[in-house]
Design an enzyme around this catalytic site. Structure first.
Site, mmCIF file in Angstrom:
data_model
loop_
_atom_site.group_PDB
_atom_site.id
_atom_site.type_symbol
_atom_site.label_atom_id
_atom_site.label_comp_id
_atom_site.label_asym_id
_atom_site.label_seq_id
_atom_site.Cartn_x
_atom_site.Cartn_y
_atom_site.Cartn_z
ATOM 1 N N HIS A 115 -5.124 41.104 -24.597
ATOM 2 C CA HIS A 115 -6.520 40.731 -24.735
ATOM 3 C C HIS A 115 -6.589 39.280 -25.189
ATOM 4 O O HIS A 115 -7.082 38.983 -26.266
ATOM 5 C CB HIS A 115 -7.220 41.650 -25.731
HETATM 6 C C1 LIG Z 1 -0.780 47.357 -20.824
HETATM 7 C C2 LIG Z 1 -2.168 46.807 -20.770
HETATM 8 C C3 LIG Z 1 -3.254 47.598 -21.137
HETATM 9 C C4 LIG Z 1 -4.555 47.089 -21.082
HETATM 10 N N1 LIG Z 1 -5.576 47.910 -21.418
HETATM 11 C C5 LIG Z 1 -6.833 47.441 -21.447
HETATM 12 C C6 LIG Z 1 -7.912 48.298 -21.805
HETATM 13 O O1 LIG Z 1 -7.723 49.502 -21.998
HETATM 14 N N2 LIG Z 1 -9.170 47.767 -21.897
HETATM 15 C C7 LIG Z 1 -9.412 46.452 -21.647
HETATM 16 O O2 LIG Z 1 -10.561 46.024 -21.751
HETATM 17 N N3 LIG Z 1 -8.397 45.630 -21.226
HETATM 18 C C8 LIG Z 1 -7.123 46.093 -21.126
HETATM 19 N N4 LIG Z 1 -6.097 45.267 -20.710
HETATM 20 C C9 LIG Z 1 -6.419 43.869 -20.307
HETATM 21 C C10 LIG Z 1 -6.741 43.733 -18.814
HETATM 22 O O3 LIG Z 1 -5.629 44.063 -18.038
HETATM 23 C C11 LIG Z 1 -7.168 42.288 -18.523
HETATM 24 O O4 LIG Z 1 -8.295 41.977 -19.309
HETATM 25 C C12 LIG Z 1 -7.554 42.046 -17.070
HETATM 26 O O5 LIG Z 1 -6.510 42.367 -16.211
HETATM 27 C C13 LIG Z 1 -7.968 40.593 -16.852
HETATM 28 O O6 LIG Z 1 -8.351 40.420 -15.513
HETATM 29 P P1 LIG Z 1 -8.202 39.018 -14.786
HETATM 30 O O7 LIG Z 1 -8.667 39.198 -13.391
HETATM 31 O O8 LIG Z 1 -8.836 37.981 -15.610
HETATM 32 O O9 LIG Z 1 -6.637 38.691 -14.825
HETATM 33 P P2 LIG Z 1 -5.396 39.489 -14.176
HETATM 34 O O10 LIG Z 1 -5.718 40.899 -13.973
HETATM 35 O O11 LIG Z 1 -4.218 39.139 -14.992
HETATM 36 O O12 LIG Z 1 -5.210 38.782 -12.759
HETATM 37 C C14 LIG Z 1 -4.788 37.442 -12.674
HETATM 38 C C15 LIG Z 1 -3.854 37.265 -11.497
HETATM 39 O O13 LIG Z 1 -3.668 35.864 -11.289
HETATM 40 C C16 LIG Z 1 -2.352 35.640 -10.858
HETATM 41 N N5 LIG Z 1 -1.985 34.239 -11.143
HETATM 42 C C17 LIG Z 1 -1.817 33.665 -12.356
HETATM 43 N N6 LIG Z 1 -1.464 32.375 -12.218
HETATM 44 C C18 LIG Z 1 -1.427 32.118 -10.884
HETATM 45 C C19 LIG Z 1 -1.125 30.952 -10.119
HETATM 46 N N7 LIG Z 1 -0.808 29.782 -10.709
HETATM 47 N N8 LIG Z 1 -1.173 31.049 -8.771
HETATM 48 C C20 LIG Z 1 -1.491 32.232 -8.166
HETATM 49 N N9 LIG Z 1 -1.775 33.359 -8.839
HETATM 50 C C21 LIG Z 1 -1.753 33.298 -10.197
HETATM 51 C C22 LIG Z 1 -1.537 36.636 -11.657
HETATM 52 O O14 LIG Z 1 -0.298 36.894 -11.023
HETATM 53 C C23 LIG Z 1 -2.465 37.846 -11.687
HETATM 54 O O15 LIG Z 1 -2.173 38.751 -10.643
HETATM 55 C C24 LIG Z 1 -4.784 45.745 -20.697
HETATM 56 C C25 LIG Z 1 -3.694 44.966 -20.312
HETATM 57 C C26 LIG Z 1 -2.400 45.477 -20.345
HETATM 58 C C27 LIG Z 1 -1.247 44.631 -19.902
#
Ligand SMILES: Cc1cc2nc3c(=O)[nH]c(=O)nc-3n(C[C@H](O)[C@H](O)[C@H](O)COP(=O)(O)OP(=O)(O)OC[C@H]3O[C@@H](n4cnc5c(N)ncnc54)[C@H](O)[C@@H]3O)c2cc1C
Lengths: 587, 219
Positions: free
Chosen positions: A516
């Site tokens: 988080h």
């Molecule tokens: C084990 C675990 C449990 C969780 N449980 C909860 C929960 O119960 N409740 C909750 O609210 N949140 C939870 N979370 C948090 C949640 O996963 C994140 O808040 C969410 O995934 C964020 O979404 P996002 O799209 O911002 O980023 P992400 O889902 O991380 O997606 C970002 C993507 O960008 C890609 N990327 C990064 N840099 C580059 C680059 N330079 N070039 C190309 N691609 C790139 C990455 O590879 C990734 O696939 C949990 C996380 C984990 C790991």
């Protein structure tokens, strides 16, 4: 090396997690040509995460084999500016993802909205307690959003992720069985709430005896077979554990792979390019307009993808790093307090108490999808902070996520760490333990920030992100108070023994806490204290949208992802409804 | 699994290391009336396979210098991989034991071994290359993992670890209807290995069929 230059597209989206998938879907749906660049590998739903191999705690939880490959990219960390930051060499406190679907593919499905108070924390605290109630070095700030304008986007996200719950406040009317302290909802959840576990029942009874109102906290693991807003079918959760840190073989946990990609891949104007690592956002000679992005493809070629709009959805860390590497926005300087990129990095506080019962037996392995029973009396600004002398709050909960045998075997205090006595204690307690935890706010402070590391580089030769972060006094006082409330509830359950745990006075990378991570490219109404405006649009380069937890000015108690999904829906709508009609600054 | 010769052979570990580890892990999780200890549960084979694989060679770890010791909050900062740490530390502990007691760790009497492990844990033994606690913590982490991870990885033989806990292993499709149940659910554990090798049948959804354990009274 000169880059191959590709044909321009309307939108390039960096990352394919919650933000990347939803923004791609919404914008492709509006007829725009969208290319999504993801550094991780693509997936084969039938082969990658199949039974029985998904039920592997060592592989997924311990070794984190599907998370970010730290051999290529990590960050450096130090507790304060006086120390030398060192690389996070093995996965620790958090586990950012690297695959199509993002971190979100292995999230825990705890899907809570923030409270209205969270979005206007500074102004409401100042009004109720006065300016001086806020610690001097705390960069607490409002989001620049009104509850009424974002509520429909929470609703939209819940109908994409099939969130199950019971409304507690429907159009201003308090509903029996729901959370009475939640923000006003325009309609109920798309799915029914989770069923209460035996542990949840014990918690609920104890909470009621203390005058609290227990409710089933929302979960994005399907509580019934469900077809979502994008007409994608998801199956009911089996409660088989192996949930958080794992991908669900049942397709019951909402995440980009199960809820968005099946529909997104059918969009004719959408193209997914996995194994493409974006290095930077390119700008034209004025520096006020982005021309696209440059990335390294799987063969190692440098490629330029021109686009009219750039969306960064690369998780908190790489959103901030890409802004710094691309020279968009002024980097934060902790000495002068000026600049904005990297400012207000925050995390998540929490504590827990394990309760041991000699005379009860549970089925701790049945659960998942963050099945939980919670109370919200200590969240937001429900109780008066005046006499307590701190700001911030927590929800208190018991959740049954499926106790796995390597990490899920707590022992009472005084048990040796290994040997015959430990073995006996583990055998006796595994099925006789439940835990109560607080999930709490983390405010932003002048000393906590993100910038580029001066020494360490990633596999592409670019500087790693550097995190300077520690817990601060207000938050430690807050969490001690929350822990006392957890212990009170635990006592009311009449357990045989208990064991309290907190995160210590210094933040540590060792041992998983939560993924988080927020802030660093925060949203707001004032460009001198925010990187993006209320539509997640860069103040400096208006055709760049930076979406994700990076936009949170500080961390509320309720877990980030529901709000990240809401912001993705909200920003996509702003692009469709306003930006396309007249490209330029929306504020 | 003892009928499978692969399960009794070592890829990375050398003979003296196997003897050292068999003695050490048996103290960490001993054989008793509750069931087999770590040695008989195959934990040393587990450690061997882990050291030979990606984890043991830091395949997914950030591996560039400069290398500084760092603070406890900064986590693992050694420039050596677990493979190297095991080899170097075991040799140094054996040298220490030879000097102090005239024989390597594996040949000390049981209480001497126990005392040595306690001293390693509390960092009382000054090894030339590492803090002894650093090695002990790694060994304990791997012993715990080996005893409780899927038997697929060589440890947790006969699912000794899961039986100890009453953990049924892979979930049954029945759980769907049991989430609110207060009736203790006791089934023979099923592992990934069981399903992959066809020892336990699966249903149409791919879930294993659990065989319930009959329990008369309090055990
Ligand atoms: C084990 C675990 C449990 C969780 N449980 C909860 C929960 O119960 N409740 C909750 O609210 N949140 C939870 N979370 C948090 C949640 O996963 C994140 O808040 C969410 O995934 C964020 O979404 P996002 O799209 O911002 O980023 P992400 O889902 O991380 O997606 C970002 C993507 O960008 C890609 N990327 C990064 N840099 C580059 C680059 N330079 N070039 C190309 N691609 C790139 C990455 O590879 C990734 O696939 C949990 C996380 C984990 C790991």
């Amino acid at each position: 090396m000169s880059a191959t230059k590709l044909k321009p597209v309307d939108v390039v989206v960096v990352g394919s997690g919650v933000v990347g998938s939803i923004m791609s879907m919404e914008l492709a749906n509006a007829g725009l040509r969208v290319v999504c660049l993801e550094r991780g590998k693509s997936f084969d739903g039938d082969a990658d995460f199949h039974k029985p191999n998904v039920y592997d705690e060592l592989k997924y939880d311990r070794h984190s084999d599907i998370f970010q490959n730290l051999a290529r990219d990590t960050l450096t960390f130090r507790n304060n500016g006086g120390q030398t930051a060192l690389p996070m060499r093995e996965m620790g406190a958090f586990k950012p993802g690297e695959m199509v679907g993002g971190t979100a593919a292995h999230w825990g499905a705890n899907a809570r909205r923030f409270l209205p108070h969270d979005f206007a924390m500074r102004s409401q605290i100042e009004q109720r307690y006065g300016k001086s109630f806020i610690p001097e070095d705390c960069n607490l700030q409002d989001w620049g959003l009104d509850w009424d304008e974002i509520e429909p986007y929470y609703d939209q996200f819940e109908n994409i992720f099939g969130v199950g719950g019971k409304a507690g406040n429907l159009n201003g009317e308090i509903q029996e069985g729901g959370n009475p302290y939640e923000g006003e909802r325009s309609r109920d959840y798309p799915n029914p709430p989770t069923r209460r576990t035996y542990q949840g029942e014990l918690f609920a009874n104890a909470a009621r005896s203390l005058g609290y109102v227990p409710f089933q906290g929302p979960s994005a693991a399907m509580t019934q077979d469900f077809r979502n807003l994008y007409r994608v079918q998801m199956l009911q959760c089996v409660s088989g554990g192996f949930c958080s840190s794992h991908v669900c073989a049942q397709g019951a946990k909402a995440n980009p792979l199960t809820s968005v990609f099946p529909a997104l891949m059918r969009q004719p104007t959408f193209e997914l390019r996995p194994l493409c690592n974006v290095l930077r956002v390119n700008k034209d000679s004025t520096g006020k307009k982005a021309t696209g992005v440059t990335y390294i493809d799987a063969r190692g070629n440098e490629v330029e993808q021109p686009a009219d709009i750039v969306v960064l959805g690369a998780y908190c860390f790489n959103n901030v790093r890409l802004m710094l590497l691309s020279g968009i926005g002024t980097p934060y300087d902790p000495r002068t307090g000026t600049g904005v990129v990297g400012r207000n990095y925050a995390y998540q506080q929490g504590s827990s108490v394990e309760v041991f019962f000699d005379d009860l037996e549970f089925n701790p392995f049945i659960g998942g999808g963050m099945v939980n029973t919670s109370i919200d009396e200590f969240n937001g600004d429900v109780i008066d902070r005046g006499p307590l002398g701190f700001i911030g709050g927590a929800y208190i909960t018991t959740n049954t996520r499926g106790a796995a045998p390597i990490k899920g075997k707590p022992v009472p205090p005084g048990t040796p760490r290994w040997g015959a006595e430990w073995k006996k204690a583990v055998a006796h307690n595994y099925r006789r333990t439940m835990s109560i935890s607080s999930h709490a706010t983390c405010l932003s402070y002048k000393q906590n920030y993100l910038d580029l590391d001066p020494t360490y580089k990633d596999a592409f030769g670019q500087p790693l992100l550097r995190m300077t972060f520690d817990w601060h006094d207000n938050d430690l006082r807050m969490i001690n108070y929350m822990q006392e409330r957890c212990v009170e509830i635990a006592k009311a359950m009449n357990g045989s023994r208990m064991n309290g745990k907190n995160k210590g006075t210094h933040f540590s990378l060792v041992g998983y806490q939560s993924t988080h991570n927020v802030g660093g490219a925060v949203m707001g109404a004032d460009p001198s204290t925010s990187v993006v405006n209320k539509y997640l649009q860069s103040w400096d380069v208006p055709n760049v949208f930076v979406v994700g937890g990076s936009a949170f000015p500080q961390q509320p108690a309720n877990g980030p992802t529901e709000t990240i999904g809401m912001l993705a829906c909200w920003a996509a709508d702003a692009i469709k409804e306003s930006y396309l009609k007249s490209p330029g600054a929306l504020v | 699994m003892s009928d499978n010769p692969i399960g009794a052979s070592y890829v990375y570990l050398l003979e003296p290391e196997v003897r050292f580890l068999e003695a050490a892990v048996e103290h960490l999780i001993p054989t008793d009336e509750l069931g087999p200890g770590a040695r008989d549960a195959g934990v040393v084979v587990y450690i061997d396979r882990q050291l030979a694989g990606s984890w043991g060679t830091h395949g997914r770890q950030y591996r560039s210098g400069p290398w500084l010791e760092g603070t406890p909050q900064q986590g693992y900062q050694s420039r050596f991989t677990p493979q190297e740490v095991y080899r170097i530390a075991i040799r140094e502990i054996d040298q220490h034991c030879r000097k102090a007691f005239g024989r390597p760790f594996a040949q000390l009497a049981s209480d001497g071994q126990l005392r040595m492990l306690q001293q390693l844990e509390s960092d009382e033994i000054a090894l030339p290359s590492f803090s002894s606690k650093f090695f002990f913590d790694l060994l304990w982490r791997n012993t715990d993992e080996g005893y409780f991870s899927d038997p697929l990885y060589g440890g947790n033989r006969g699912m000794a670890g899961w039986k100890l806990l009453g953990f049924p292993g892979l979930p049954s499709g029945q759980y769907r209807d049991l989430i609110s149940s207060s009736v203790p659910y006791h089934a023979e554990p099923v592992s990934i290995l069981d399903v992959q090798t066809g020892r336990v049948p699966i249903d149409a959804e791919g879930f294993p069929k659990h065989v319930m354990i009959k329990r008369d009274k309090e055990q």
